[in-house]
Design a protein around this motif. Structure first.
Motif, short mmCIF file in Angstrom:
data_model
loop_
_atom_site.label_atom_id
_atom_site.label_comp_id
_atom_site.label_asym_id
_atom_site.label_seq_id
_atom_site.Cartn_x
_atom_site.Cartn_y
_atom_site.Cartn_z
N THR A 202 50.61 40.91 35.29
CA THR A 202 50.36 39.80 36.20
C THR A 202 51.48 39.70 37.22
O THR A 202 52.56 40.24 37.03
N GLY A 203 51.19 38.97 38.29
CA GLY A 203 52.25 38.61 39.22
C GLY A 203 53.18 37.62 38.54
O GLY A 203 52.78 36.91 37.60
N GLY A 204 54.41 37.56 39.00
CA GLY A 204 55.42 36.71 38.36
C GLY A 204 55.07 35.24 38.31
O GLY A 204 55.46 34.53 37.38
N GLY A 205 54.27 34.76 39.27
CA GLY A 205 53.92 33.34 39.31
C GLY A 205 52.55 33.02 38.74
O GLY A 205 52.11 31.88 38.81
N ALA A 206 51.88 33.99 38.15
CA ALA A 206 50.54 33.75 37.62
C ALA A 206 50.52 32.63 36.58
O ALA A 206 49.54 31.91 36.46
N VAL A 207 51.63 32.46 35.87
CA VAL A 207 51.69 31.44 34.81
C VAL A 207 51.82 30.02 35.36
O VAL A 207 51.78 29.06 34.59
N LEU A 208 51.98 29.87 36.66
CA LEU A 208 52.16 28.54 37.23
C LEU A 208 50.89 27.69 37.15
O LEU A 208 50.98 26.46 37.10
N ARG A 209 49.74 28.32 37.13
CA ARG A 209 48.47 27.58 37.06
C ARG A 209 47.99 27.51 35.62
O ARG A 209 47.91 28.52 34.93
N THR A 210 47.64 26.31 35.22
CA THR A 210 47.16 26.07 33.86
C THR A 210 46.00 26.97 33.50
O THR A 210 45.96 27.56 32.41
N GLU B 285 45.12 34.76 43.64
CA GLU B 285 45.61 35.27 42.36
C GLU B 285 44.80 34.69 41.19
O GLU B 285 44.46 35.42 40.25
N ALA B 286 44.48 33.39 41.25
CA ALA B 286 43.72 32.75 40.16
C ALA B 286 42.34 33.41 40.00
O ALA B 286 41.87 33.60 38.87
N GLU B 287 41.71 33.75 41.12
CA GLU B 287 40.41 34.43 41.05
C GLU B 287 40.53 35.78 40.36
O GLU B 287 39.72 36.15 39.52
N VAL B 288 41.57 36.52 40.73
CA VAL B 288 41.78 37.85 40.16
C VAL B 288 42.17 37.76 38.68
O VAL B 288 41.69 38.56 37.87
N VAL B 289 43.01 36.81 38.33
CA VAL B 289 43.41 36.65 36.92
C VAL B 289 42.17 36.33 36.07
O VAL B 289 42.00 36.90 34.99
N ALA B 290 41.31 35.46 36.55
CA ALA B 290 40.08 35.13 35.80
C ALA B 290 39.22 36.37 35.60
O ALA B 290 38.69 36.61 34.50
N ALA C 119 38.60 38.36 31.95
CA ALA C 119 37.23 38.51 31.45
C ALA C 119 36.96 39.91 30.92
O ALA C 119 36.01 40.12 30.17
N GLY C 120 37.81 40.87 31.30
CA GLY C 120 37.66 42.22 30.79
C GLY C 120 38.20 42.31 29.36
O GLY C 120 38.68 41.33 28.80
N ASP C 121 38.11 43.49 28.78
CA ASP C 121 38.57 43.65 27.41
C ASP C 121 39.26 45.00 27.25
O ASP C 121 38.94 45.96 27.95
N ALA D 137 43.53 31.25 30.28
CA ALA D 137 42.67 32.44 30.26
C ALA D 137 43.40 33.65 29.69
O ALA D 137 42.85 34.38 28.87
N LEU D 138 44.64 33.84 30.10
CA LEU D 138 45.40 35.00 29.63
C LEU D 138 45.67 34.90 28.13
O LEU D 138 45.54 35.87 27.39
N ARG D 139 46.05 33.72 27.68
CA ARG D 139 46.36 33.54 26.26
C ARG D 139 45.10 33.64 25.39
O ARG D 139 45.15 34.17 24.30
N ARG D 140 43.99 33.13 25.90
CA ARG D 140 42.74 33.14 25.14
C ARG D 140 42.19 34.56 24.98
O ARG D 140 41.58 34.88 23.95
N THR D 141 42.39 35.41 25.98
CA THR D 141 41.75 36.73 25.97
C THR D 141 42.72 37.88 25.72
O THR D 141 42.32 39.03 25.77
N GLY D 142 44.00 37.55 25.50
CA GLY D 142 44.96 38.64 25.34
C GLY D 142 46.13 38.30 24.46
O GLY D 142 46.36 37.14 24.11
N PHE D 143 46.83 39.33 24.09
CA PHE D 143 48.12 39.22 23.43
C PHE D 143 49.14 39.23 24.57
O PHE D 143 49.29 40.23 25.26
N VAL D 144 49.80 38.10 24.79
CA VAL D 144 50.65 37.92 25.98
C VAL D 144 52.10 38.19 25.62
O VAL D 144 52.65 37.58 24.69
N ILE D 145 52.71 39.09 26.38
CA ILE D 145 54.09 39.49 26.17
C ILE D 145 54.90 39.11 27.39
O ILE D 145 54.59 39.53 28.52
#
Length: 174
Positions: free
Chosen positions: A76-84, A59-64, A68-70, A89-97
């Motif tokens: 995301t999967g429900g547990g994607a936020v478990l990894r720092t 999942e971490a590989e896929v999230v990265a 990286a896209g725009d 990455a999500l917060r830096r590159t997106g508007f997270v809801i």
């Protein structure tokens, strides 16, 4: 900038994400589906063969990659936020809801989709497990998200309309 949906299973990330992407004319990316495509098997099969840690690595590989896209809508999967690294990455590159709902609502939705598709809900008390997951993950969702939207007893159209309002408030174009 990406629009990223986080939240527990059953919160509406995939359904809301698809409709939002359609309304905005953006590509839709579902990280669980990308993990499945890369692995050539279902999330449940990955959990069975590699355990949760194996799945989280994939999942971490896929999230990265997705982050990286725009100009995408990412569910995301429900547990994607478990990894720092995922949160950052999500917060830096997106508007997270954060799509949030009561555990009872999540359970009803997950049951309707088939509990067998949810490896973390296997066991004698899936509702109790959802309650525990909600309590444990709440701080991670709060840390990652720019906004929180409750999806309890709301239609997809209402949730998407609220997201569109939040985007307008931020000066984002659809």
């Amino acid at each position: 900038m990406n629009i990223v949906l986080v939240g527990l299973m059953g919160s509406g990330k995939t359904a809301v994400g698809r409709l939002l992407a359609e309304r905005l004319g953006r590509p839709f990316v579902d990280t669980d589906r990308l993990v499945e495509a890369d692995a050539g098997r279902t999330v449940a099969d990955i959990f069975a063969a590699e355990g949760e840690e194996g799945f989280r690595r994939r999942e971490a590989e896929v999230v990265a990659r997705a982050a990286a896209g725009d100009n995408q809508v990412i569910a995301t999967g429900g547990g994607a936020v478990l990894r720092t690294e995922n949160r950052e990455a999500l917060r830096r590159t997106g508007f997270v809801i954060w799509l949030d709902a009561e555990p009872e609502t999540l359970y009803d939705r997950a049951r309707g989709q088939g509990l067998h598709r949810r490896p973390l809900l296997s066991g004698p008390d899936p509702l109790g497990r959802l309650r525990a997951l909600a309590a444990a993950r709440r701080p991670f969702y709060a840390q990652t998200a720019h906004v929180r939207i409750c999806t309890d007893r709301r239609s997809l159209q209402d949730v998407v309309a609220e997201i569109m309002e939040k985007l307008q408030e931020r000066g984002e174009r659809g």
